[in-house]
Design a protein around this motif. Sequence first.
Motif, short mmCIF file in Angstrom:
data_model
loop_
_atom_site.label_atom_id
_atom_site.label_comp_id
_atom_site.label_asym_id
_atom_site.label_seq_id
_atom_site.Cartn_x
_atom_site.Cartn_y
_atom_site.Cartn_z
N GLY A 183 0.75 -1.22 -0.06
CA GLY A 183 -0.18 -0.02 0.10
C GLY A 183 0.85 1.37 0.28
N ASN A 184 2.34 1.14 0.43
CA ASN A 184 2.99 2.15 0.14
C ASN A 184 4.17 2.15 -0.44
N PHE A 185 4.47 1.11 -1.23
CA PHE A 185 5.49 0.80 -2.10
C PHE A 185 4.85 -0.07 -3.27
N LYS A 186 5.36 0.18 -4.54
CA LYS A 186 4.67 -0.52 -5.57
C LYS A 186 5.42 -2.04 -5.57
N ASN A 187 6.52 -2.07 -5.25
CA ASN A 187 7.28 -3.65 -4.96
C ASN A 187 8.49 -3.32 -4.29
N LYS A 188 9.22 -4.52 -4.10
CA LYS A 188 10.41 -4.64 -3.06
C LYS A 188 11.26 -3.69 -3.69
N ASP A 189 11.50 -3.51 -4.90
CA ASP A 189 12.60 -2.83 -5.69
C ASP A 189 12.47 -1.31 -5.36
N GLU A 190 11.28 -0.75 -5.24
CA GLU A 190 10.83 0.54 -4.67
C GLU A 190 11.22 0.67 -3.37
N VAL A 191 11.05 -0.25 -2.50
CA VAL A 191 11.39 -0.11 -0.85
C VAL A 191 13.09 -0.15 -0.89
N ALA A 192 13.71 -0.83 -1.68
CA ALA A 192 15.08 -1.00 -1.68
C ALA A 192 15.80 0.42 -2.07
N LEU A 193 15.25 0.88 -3.20
CA LEU A 193 15.86 2.36 -3.55
C LEU A 193 15.55 3.39 -2.60
N ALA A 194 14.24 3.37 -1.86
CA ALA A 194 13.99 4.20 -0.72
C ALA A 194 14.90 4.01 0.45
N VAL A 195 15.35 2.79 0.44
CA VAL A 195 16.17 2.64 1.73
C VAL A 195 17.66 3.02 1.65
N PHE A 196 18.09 2.68 0.23
CA PHE A 196 19.43 3.25 -0.12
C PHE A 196 19.68 4.87 0.22
N GLU A 197 18.65 5.23 -0.44
CA GLU A 197 18.82 6.79 -0.43
C GLU A 197 18.68 7.23 1.05
N HIS A 198 17.98 6.62 2.03
CA HIS A 198 17.78 7.00 3.23
C HIS A 198 19.07 6.75 4.07
N ASN A 199 19.69 5.60 3.78
CA ASN A 199 20.92 5.23 4.28
C ASN A 199 21.99 6.19 3.63
N ALA A 200 22.15 6.42 2.37
CA ALA A 200 23.15 7.39 1.87
C ALA A 200 23.12 8.80 2.39
N TYR A 201 21.56 9.32 2.74
CA TYR A 201 21.55 10.40 3.18
C TYR A 201 22.06 10.63 4.74
N LYS A 202 21.91 9.71 5.37
CA LYS A 202 22.59 9.61 6.82
C LYS A 202 24.28 9.90 6.59
N VAL A 203 24.67 9.22 5.93
CA VAL A 203 26.04 9.18 5.55
C VAL A 203 26.50 10.72 5.20
N TYR A 204 25.77 11.39 4.17
CA TYR A 204 25.78 12.40 3.71
C TYR A 204 25.60 13.73 4.76
N GLN A 205 24.74 13.33 5.70
CA GLN A 205 24.53 14.50 6.73
C GLN A 205 25.57 14.58 7.70
N GLU A 206 26.22 13.33 7.79
CA GLU A 206 27.28 13.33 8.64
C GLU A 206 28.61 14.09 8.34
N ILE A 207 28.71 13.81 7.16
CA ILE A 207 29.70 14.74 6.58
C ILE A 207 29.58 16.17 6.37
N LYS A 208 28.36 16.67 6.01
CA LYS A 208 27.98 17.99 5.97
C LYS A 208 28.23 18.69 7.25
N LYS A 209 27.78 17.91 8.25
CA LYS A 209 27.95 18.30 9.77
C LYS A 209 29.35 18.53 10.11
N SER A 210 30.10 17.70 9.70
CA SER A 210 31.45 17.92 9.86
C SER A 210 32.21 19.08 9.40
#
Length: 198
Positions: A45-72
């Motif tokens: 009901g929230n994602f079309k398929n598992k691949d869409e979840v995987a893409l969203a999760v990657f972007e979430h994880n990558a954003y966390k790394v990016y934010q740590e770098i920007k903060k530094s």
Amino acid sequence: MTKAEKTRQFIIEETAYLFNTKGAAATSLSDITEATGLTKGSIYGNFKNKDEVALAVFEHNAYKVYQEIKKSISKDNQTQRERLLAIVDLYKTQWSIFFELGGCPLLNTATEADDTFPELKQAVIKTFSGLANIFIKILEKGQENKEFKTDIDIESYAYLFISLIEGGMLLGKTTGQIKHLHTSLDRIAIIINSEITL
């Protein structure tokens, strides 16, 4: 956030570690429902398929790394050389942040998606490009401020720094010996202080 947006974010956050450690291919819908406690219908009901979840999760994880770098590198009084060294210090002192994700999500995802998941591969490429741009902007500003040599190949150095960081992360995580990451980071510091700084 709407209820639907909160549910979507909940799914992403609850499966972030799962996807980063097992990979998109090996993570099943049953794994997702088990991790979230939600039904298959709620997931779809929230994602079309598992691949869409995987893409969203990657972007979430990558954003966390990016934010740590920007903060530094967010201090107003930092020189550009200090900003580069702050990124080195971030990985040296806060490496557990990245390892707690199951390893660097950029490296993990790039390895898996290279030949099997074109959309995910493009997301990884975009993220690496964004990371390179952080280094490029710092190097360009440093040249303007007469901190760095003007004849250096900025893009090559940006990707060299990424290669050393990711390679160090790979060896450190795989062998369980953080010294391999520190060796790579020390090499970046030497490059900054000896090769590019005026």
